[in-house]
Scaffold this motif. Structure first.
Motif, PDB file in Angstrom:
ATOM      1  N   GLN A 104      -7.069   5.783  -3.232  1.00 49.46           N
ATOM      2  CA  GLN A 104      -5.973   5.991  -2.298  1.00 49.46           C
ATOM      3  C   GLN A 104      -5.085   7.129  -2.761  1.00 49.46           C
ATOM      4  OE1 GLN A 104      -3.767   2.379  -1.710  1.00 49.46           O
ATOM      5  NE2 GLN A 104      -4.915   1.940   0.135  1.00 49.46           N
ATOM      6  N   SER A 105      -4.164   7.509  -1.893  1.00 49.90           N
ATOM      7  CA  SER A 105      -3.145   8.488  -2.253  1.00 49.90           C
ATOM      8  C   SER A 105      -2.066   7.790  -3.074  1.00 49.90           C
ATOM      9  CB  SER A 105      -2.530   9.058  -0.978  1.00 49.90           C
ATOM     10  OG  SER A 105      -1.850   8.022  -0.284  1.00 49.90           O
ATOM     11  N   LEU A 106      -1.197   8.566  -3.696  1.00 51.69           N
ATOM     12  CA  LEU A 106      -0.090   7.977  -4.439  1.00 51.69           C
ATOM     13  C   LEU A 106       0.803   7.159  -3.514  1.00 51.69           C
ATOM     14  CD1 LEU A 106       1.540   7.521  -6.992  1.00 51.69           C
ATOM     15  CD2 LEU A 106       2.669   9.718  -6.598  1.00 51.69           C
ATOM     16  N   ALA A 107       1.067   7.667  -2.325  1.00 52.20           N
ATOM     17  CA  ALA A 107       1.889   6.922  -1.367  1.00 52.20           C
ATOM     18  C   ALA A 107       1.225   5.596  -1.007  1.00 52.20           C
ATOM     19  CB  ALA A 107       2.135   7.760  -0.115  1.00 52.20           C
ATOM     20  N   GLY A 108      -0.095   5.593  -0.840  1.00 49.98           N
ATOM     21  CA  GLY A 108      -0.819   4.361  -0.535  1.00 49.98           C
ATOM     22  C   GLY A 108      -0.765   3.364  -1.681  1.00 49.98           C
ATOM     23  N   VAL A 109      -0.914   3.873  -2.883  1.00 53.73           N
ATOM     24  CA  VAL A 109      -0.818   3.020  -4.071  1.00 53.73           C
ATOM     25  C   VAL A 109       0.581   2.408  -4.155  1.00 53.73           C
ATOM     26  CG1 VAL A 109      -0.775   3.036  -6.611  1.00 53.73           C
ATOM     27  CG2 VAL A 109      -2.617   4.201  -5.365  1.00 53.73           C
ATOM     28  N   LEU A 110       1.603   3.236  -3.963  1.00 57.21           N
ATOM     29  CA  LEU A 110       2.980   2.733  -4.037  1.00 57.21           C
ATOM     30  C   LEU A 110       3.260   1.703  -2.958  1.00 57.21           C
ATOM     31  CD1 LEU A 110       4.974   5.958  -4.925  1.00 57.21           C
ATOM     32  CD2 LEU A 110       4.596   3.952  -6.376  1.00 57.21           C
ATOM     33  N   LYS A 111       2.767   1.941  -1.742  1.00 55.71           N
ATOM     34  CA  LYS A 111       3.009   0.985  -0.660  1.00 55.71           C
ATOM     35  C   LYS A 111       2.362  -0.363  -0.963  1.00 55.71           C
ATOM     36  CE  LYS A 111       3.440   0.687   4.289  1.00 55.71           C
ATOM     37  NZ  LYS A 111       3.460   1.473   5.521  1.00 55.71           N
ATOM     38  N   ALA A 112       1.135  -0.350  -1.478  1.00 54.00           N
ATOM     39  CA  ALA A 112       0.476  -1.598  -1.854  1.00 54.00           C
ATOM     40  C   ALA A 112       1.228  -2.280  -2.997  1.00 54.00           C
ATOM     41  CB  ALA A 112      -0.976  -1.341  -2.238  1.00 54.00           C
ATOM     42  N   LEU A 113       1.565  -1.511  -4.014  1.00 50.68           N
ATOM     43  CA  LEU A 113       2.272  -2.042  -5.170  1.00 50.68           C
ATOM     44  C   LEU A 113       3.610  -2.658  -4.772  1.00 50.68           C
ATOM     45  CD1 LEU A 113       2.194  -2.114  -8.348  1.00 50.68           C
ATOM     46  CD2 LEU A 113       3.523  -0.023  -8.257  1.00 50.68           C
ATOM     47  N   VAL A 114       4.386  -1.932  -3.978  1.00 51.66           N
ATOM     48  CA  VAL A 114       5.718  -2.391  -3.581  1.00 51.66           C
ATOM     49  C   VAL A 114       5.634  -3.585  -2.627  1.00 51.66           C
ATOM     50  CG1 VAL A 114       7.758  -1.719  -2.241  1.00 51.66           C
ATOM     51  CG2 VAL A 114       6.896  -0.226  -4.051  1.00 51.66           C
ATOM     52  N   SER A 115       4.726  -3.548  -1.664  1.00 53.41           N
ATOM     53  CA  SER A 115       4.655  -4.656  -0.701  1.00 53.41           C
ATOM     54  C   SER A 115       4.191  -5.944  -1.375  1.00 53.41           C
ATOM     55  CB  SER A 115       3.761  -4.298   0.490  1.00 53.41           C
ATOM     56  OG  SER A 115       2.443  -4.042   0.095  1.00 53.41           O
ATOM     57  N   VAL A 116       3.135  -5.866  -2.194  1.00 47.45           N
ATOM     58  CA  VAL A 116       2.653  -7.058  -2.887  1.00 47.45           C
ATOM     59  C   VAL A 116       3.694  -7.515  -3.919  1.00 47.45           C
ATOM     60  CG1 VAL A 116       0.866  -7.997  -4.416  1.00 47.45           C
ATOM     61  CG2 VAL A 116       0.227  -6.556  -2.470  1.00 47.45           C
ATOM     62  N   GLY A 117       4.272  -6.570  -4.648  1.00 43.01           N
ATOM     63  CA  GLY A 117       5.299  -6.933  -5.638  1.00 43.01           C
ATOM     64  C   GLY A 117       6.503  -7.598  -5.000  1.00 43.01           C
ATOM     65  N   THR A 118       6.931  -7.088  -3.853  1.00 42.11           N
ATOM     66  CA  THR A 118       8.073  -7.684  -3.154  1.00 42.11           C
ATOM     67  C   THR A 118       7.728  -9.087  -2.664  1.00 42.11           C
ATOM     68  OG1 THR A 118       8.888  -5.513  -2.503  1.00 42.11           O
ATOM     69  CG2 THR A 118       9.685  -7.389  -1.232  1.00 42.11           C
ATOM     70  N   ALA A 119       6.538  -9.252  -2.112  1.00 41.95           N
ATOM     71  CA  ALA A 119       6.116 -10.574  -1.652  1.00 41.95           C
ATOM     72  C   ALA A 119       6.086 -11.569  -2.813  1.00 41.95           C
ATOM     73  CB  ALA A 119       4.744 -10.484  -0.987  1.00 41.95           C
ATOM     74  N   LEU A 120       5.504 -11.160  -3.940  1.00 40.80           N
ATOM     75  CA  LEU A 120       5.448 -12.040  -5.105  1.00 40.80           C
ATOM     76  C   LEU A 120       6.847 -12.349  -5.643  1.00 40.80           C
ATOM     77  CD1 LEU A 120       2.372 -10.508  -6.949  1.00 40.80           C
ATOM     78  CD2 LEU A 120       2.489 -12.742  -5.831  1.00 40.80           C
ATOM     79  N   HIS A 121       7.710 -11.355  -5.634  1.00 46.93           N
ATOM     80  CA  HIS A 121       9.085 -11.549  -6.097  1.00 46.93           C
ATOM     81  C   HIS A 121       9.811 -12.578  -5.224  1.00 46.93           C
ATOM     82  CE1 HIS A 121      12.998 -10.500  -7.798  1.00 46.93           C
ATOM     83  NE2 HIS A 121      13.451 -10.390  -6.563  1.00 46.93           N
ATOM     84  N   LEU A 122       9.702 -12.420  -3.915  1.00 48.64           N
ATOM     85  CA  LEU A 122      10.421 -13.306  -2.999  1.00 48.64           C
ATOM     86  C   LEU A 122       9.865 -14.721  -2.983  1.00 48.64           C
ATOM     87  CD1 LEU A 122      11.023 -10.826  -0.042  1.00 48.64           C
ATOM     88  CD2 LEU A 122      12.697 -11.621  -1.721  1.00 48.64           C
ATOM     89  N   VAL A 123       8.546 -14.878  -2.982  1.00 45.71           N
ATOM     90  CA  VAL A 123       8.001 -16.239  -2.971  1.00 45.71           C
ATOM     91  C   VAL A 123       8.101 -16.889  -4.346  1.00 45.71           C
ATOM     92  CG1 VAL A 123       6.453 -15.818  -1.021  1.00 45.71           C
ATOM     93  CG2 VAL A 123       5.576 -15.571  -3.332  1.00 45.71           C
ATOM     94  N   GLY A 124       8.080 -16.087  -5.407  1.00 45.16           N
ATOM     95  CA  GLY A 124       8.145 -16.643  -6.757  1.00 45.16           C
ATOM     96  C   GLY A 124       9.548 -16.952  -7.237  1.00 45.16           C
ATOM     97  N   ARG A 125      10.512 -16.162  -6.800  1.00 46.44           N
ATOM     98  CA  ARG A 125      11.889 -16.329  -7.293  1.00 46.44           C
ATOM     99  C   ARG A 125      12.839 -16.830  -6.224  1.00 46.44           C
ATOM    100  NH1 ARG A 125      13.281 -13.813 -12.296  1.00 46.44           N
ATOM    101  NH2 ARG A 125      11.536 -12.681 -13.180  1.00 46.44           N
ATOM    102  N   GLY A 126      12.519 -16.591  -4.966  1.00 42.58           N
ATOM    103  CA  GLY A 126      13.382 -17.041  -3.867  1.00 42.58           C
ATOM    104  C   GLY A 126      13.601 -15.933  -2.860  1.00 42.58           C
ATOM    105  N   MET A 127      13.652 -16.300  -1.599  1.00 47.71           N
ATOM    106  CA  MET A 127      13.783 -15.338  -0.511  1.00 47.71           C
ATOM    107  C   MET A 127      15.122 -14.613  -0.523  1.00 47.71           C
ATOM    108  SD  MET A 127      10.981 -15.096   1.175  1.00 47.71           S
ATOM    109  CE  MET A 127      11.334 -14.443   2.793  1.00 47.71           C
TER     110      MET A 127
END
Length: 170
Positions: A104-127
Motif C-alpha cells: 500500500q501507499s503510506l497514506a493507506g498504511v496510516l489509514k489502516a493503522l489509525v482506524s484499527v488502532g482507534t477501534a482497539l483503543h475505544l473498545v479496549g479502554r472505553g468509547m
C-alpha cells in the motif's frame, strides 16, 4: 514479539499528526519513521494529501462524543482502510499482525493503522477515551490512556494552567 502495534501507539500517532499536521511529504515520512513505521515502499506527494484528508475524517471520530456516532465513523474508516488480519514478518522485526493489504501507499498504511488502532483503543479502554482539551484556549485532541479514564486535557501543562486559573478565580 510484537503484541499489537495498532493500539495505543497508533491512536497517539493520530493525535500527534492531527494536532500538528505535517506540512511536507518529507516531514510526514520523518515523523512516521520516528513513530517506528516501516516504510519499505515509494512515498509520493499524494500520500501527504491523502493523509491530511484521513486526519480530517479521524477528527470527526475524536470530536463526536456520542458512542453510536463515534462507532459509525470508526466503522466507515475501517471499511475503507483495513483488510483481513494477516501474520507477517516483512522486515525481520518479528511476527505481528497487519490489518492492511500488502504494498500500500503510506497514506493507506496510516489509514489502516489509525482506524484499527482507534477501534482497539475505544473498545479496549472505553468509547469516551478521545476528546479535545478542556482548556478554553487550547484546541488540541488527546487520547486518554490514563488509568482512571478521566483525562480532560491534552497535556499536564494545560491541566496546570487551568488549575491555576481556577485557583486564582477563588
Amino acid at each position: 514479539m510484537h503484541l499489537n502495534p495498532y493500539g495505543e501507539y497508533a491512536v497517539q500517532l493520530a493525535v500527534e499528526l492531527a494536532n500538528r499536521p505535517p506540512e511536507t511529504t518529507l516531514e510526514l515520512v520523518e515523523r512516521c519513521k520516528a513513530a517506528s513505521i516501516v516504510i519499505d515502499f515509494e512515498v509520493t506527494d499524494d500520500d501527504l494529501a491523502q493523509t491530511l484528508e484521513m486526519l480530517s475524517e479521524w477528527r470527526l471520530i475524536a470530536d463526536n462524543t456520542d458512542p453510536e456516532t463515534r462507532a459509525k465513523h470508526v466503522n466507515a474508516m475501517l471499511e475503507e482502510a483495513s483488510a483481513y488480519p494477516r501474520m507477517t514478518n516483512h522486515v525481520g522485526y518479528g511476527w505481528h499482525l497487519h490489518y492492511r493489504d500488502d504494498q500500500q501507499s503510506l497514506a493507506g498504511v496510516l489509514k489502516a493503522l489509525v482506524s484499527v488502532g482507534t477501534a482497539l483503543h475505544l473498545v479496549g479502554r472505553g468509547m469516551h477515551r478521545l476528546g479535545r482539551c478542556a482548556l478554553e484556549e487550547c484546541d488540541n485532541l488527546y487520547a486518554d490512556i490514563s488509568r482512571n479514564g478521566r483525562q480532560r486535557y491534552c497535556s499536564p501543562r494545560c491541566a496546570n494552567r487551568d488549575a491555576v486559573r481556577r485557583h486564582r478565580a477563588r
